[in-house]
Design a protein around this motif. Sequence first.
Motif, mmCIF file in Angstrom:
data_model
loop_
_atom_site.group_PDB
_atom_site.id
_atom_site.type_symbol
_atom_site.label_atom_id
_atom_site.label_comp_id
_atom_site.label_asym_id
_atom_site.label_seq_id
_atom_site.Cartn_x
_atom_site.Cartn_y
_atom_site.Cartn_z
ATOM 1 N N UNK A 67 12.580 9.975 -4.175
ATOM 2 C CA UNK A 67 12.414 8.930 -3.181
ATOM 3 C C UNK A 67 12.642 7.584 -3.848
ATOM 4 N N UNK A 68 13.590 6.804 -3.328
ATOM 5 C CA UNK A 68 13.906 5.497 -3.881
ATOM 6 C C UNK A 68 13.192 4.424 -3.074
ATOM 7 N N UNK A 69 12.420 3.580 -3.743
ATOM 8 C CA UNK A 69 11.730 2.468 -3.095
ATOM 9 C C UNK A 69 12.705 1.307 -3.002
ATOM 10 N N UNK A 70 13.019 0.868 -1.779
ATOM 11 C CA UNK A 70 14.053 -0.147 -1.581
ATOM 12 C C UNK A 70 13.523 -1.319 -0.773
ATOM 13 N N UNK A 71 13.846 -2.539 -1.226
ATOM 14 C CA UNK A 71 13.469 -3.747 -0.500
ATOM 15 C C UNK A 71 14.287 -4.918 -1.023
ATOM 16 N N UNK A 72 14.493 -5.907 -0.159
ATOM 17 C CA UNK A 72 15.138 -7.138 -0.594
ATOM 18 C C UNK A 72 14.168 -8.007 -1.371
ATOM 19 N N UNK A 73 12.875 -7.714 -1.255
ATOM 20 C CA UNK A 73 11.843 -8.500 -1.921
ATOM 21 C C UNK A 73 11.229 -7.693 -3.063
ATOM 22 N N UNK A 74 11.359 -8.186 -4.283
ATOM 23 C CA UNK A 74 10.814 -7.471 -5.436
ATOM 24 C C UNK A 74 9.306 -7.284 -5.321
ATOM 25 N N UNK A 75 8.627 -8.259 -4.694
ATOM 26 C CA UNK A 75 7.174 -8.165 -4.569
ATOM 27 C C UNK A 75 6.761 -6.947 -3.748
ATOM 28 N N UNK A 76 7.584 -6.567 -2.775
ATOM 29 C CA UNK A 76 7.262 -5.401 -1.951
ATOM 30 C C UNK A 76 7.401 -4.115 -2.753
ATOM 31 N N UNK A 77 8.412 -4.059 -3.582
ATOM 32 C CA UNK A 77 8.585 -2.881 -4.422
ATOM 33 C C UNK A 77 7.417 -2.773 -5.404
ATOM 34 N N UNK A 78 7.045 -3.886 -6.000
ATOM 35 C CA UNK A 78 5.924 -3.869 -6.952
ATOM 36 C C UNK A 78 4.625 -3.440 -6.264
ATOM 37 N N UNK A 79 4.409 -3.925 -5.051
ATOM 38 C CA UNK A 79 3.206 -3.554 -4.312
ATOM 39 C C UNK A 79 3.209 -2.070 -3.983
ATOM 40 N N UNK A 132 4.765 0.319 -5.684
ATOM 41 C CA UNK A 132 4.529 1.041 -6.935
ATOM 42 C C UNK A 132 3.045 1.048 -7.267
ATOM 43 N N UNK A 133 2.394 -0.104 -7.131
ATOM 44 C CA UNK A 133 0.970 -0.198 -7.434
ATOM 45 C C UNK A 133 0.147 0.676 -6.498
ATOM 46 N N UNK A 134 0.539 0.717 -5.222
ATOM 47 C CA UNK A 134 -0.203 1.521 -4.249
ATOM 48 C C UNK A 134 -0.019 3.007 -4.517
ATOM 49 N N UNK A 135 1.226 3.443 -4.748
ATOM 50 C CA UNK A 135 1.479 4.866 -4.978
ATOM 51 C C UNK A 135 0.821 5.366 -6.255
ATOM 52 N N UNK A 136 0.706 4.494 -7.248
ATOM 53 C CA UNK A 136 0.058 4.893 -8.495
ATOM 54 C C UNK A 136 -1.457 4.848 -8.389
ATOM 55 N N UNK A 137 -1.963 4.263 -7.298
ATOM 56 C CA UNK A 137 -3.405 4.154 -7.119
ATOM 57 C C UNK A 137 -4.007 2.974 -7.839
ATOM 58 N N UNK A 138 -3.166 2.143 -8.459
ATOM 59 C CA UNK A 138 -3.675 1.016 -9.233
ATOM 60 C C UNK A 138 -4.196 -0.103 -8.342
#
Length: 231
Positions: free
Chosen positions: A1-13, A15-21
């Motif tokens: 599954x590729x996380x895609x967005x025009x906004x880097x902040x959305x991708x970072x968020x 990633x943080x959510x999926x990792x449980x961080x």
Amino acid sequence: MLLASREESRVRAAVAALSGAAVPGGAWVRVSGYDLTELPGTQRRLLVGVAGCDDVLERGTVARAVRYRDPDGDVQVAAALARVGLVERVAGLEKGERTQLRRGGEPLSTAERTRLLLARAAYGDPPLVVLDRIDTRLGEGGREILADLWATYPGVLAVASEAPAARPGPVTEWDLDRGTAGHAAVTLAGAVAAGRDRDGGAGGPAPARSDGAARQPAASAATPPAGAPGE
């Protein structure tokens, strides 16, 4: 599954959510039936492996770094190293797997450290592995290593990439700019789902190890409400 967005902040968020961080309010991430927000870090790491481009290896032996998520795991360290093309490199070190890593991973090179992080994330085949922009940092032969993992991994791989066009194979794309509507659940990468509702605790005891049901490739996630980070 590729996380895609025009906004880097959305991708970072994401990633943080999926990792449980860092799961935003109103969102949930559930892996093998367990709500990650309700688990302590030691138990959460049994279910989710994470390797990020900004991660730093802790001081300790190579073997400890590989088994960090699951210290009692029964997978041989050599097998985990072979998966990322490091088994011969580590065997050539004076103390092999017992070599002490220092200053963030010396005596390994930068690319080798990233491969070691990948070996740790995938150790024991947790149901969900989150890879944050490491695909271009694995050194020569790294794309082949990732392609093999992509093709054979029994669980779910969620990937954020700086070179998405060079993806190693067929992929389900999660468009973070679209989000989800209402309380709907959208299936992503087969076993991963996204929605808005938080329907209570996961129930049941927390996983004691990464075997059994906790190792089955079942994961789900929900996006935060409109206006929250990552939406």
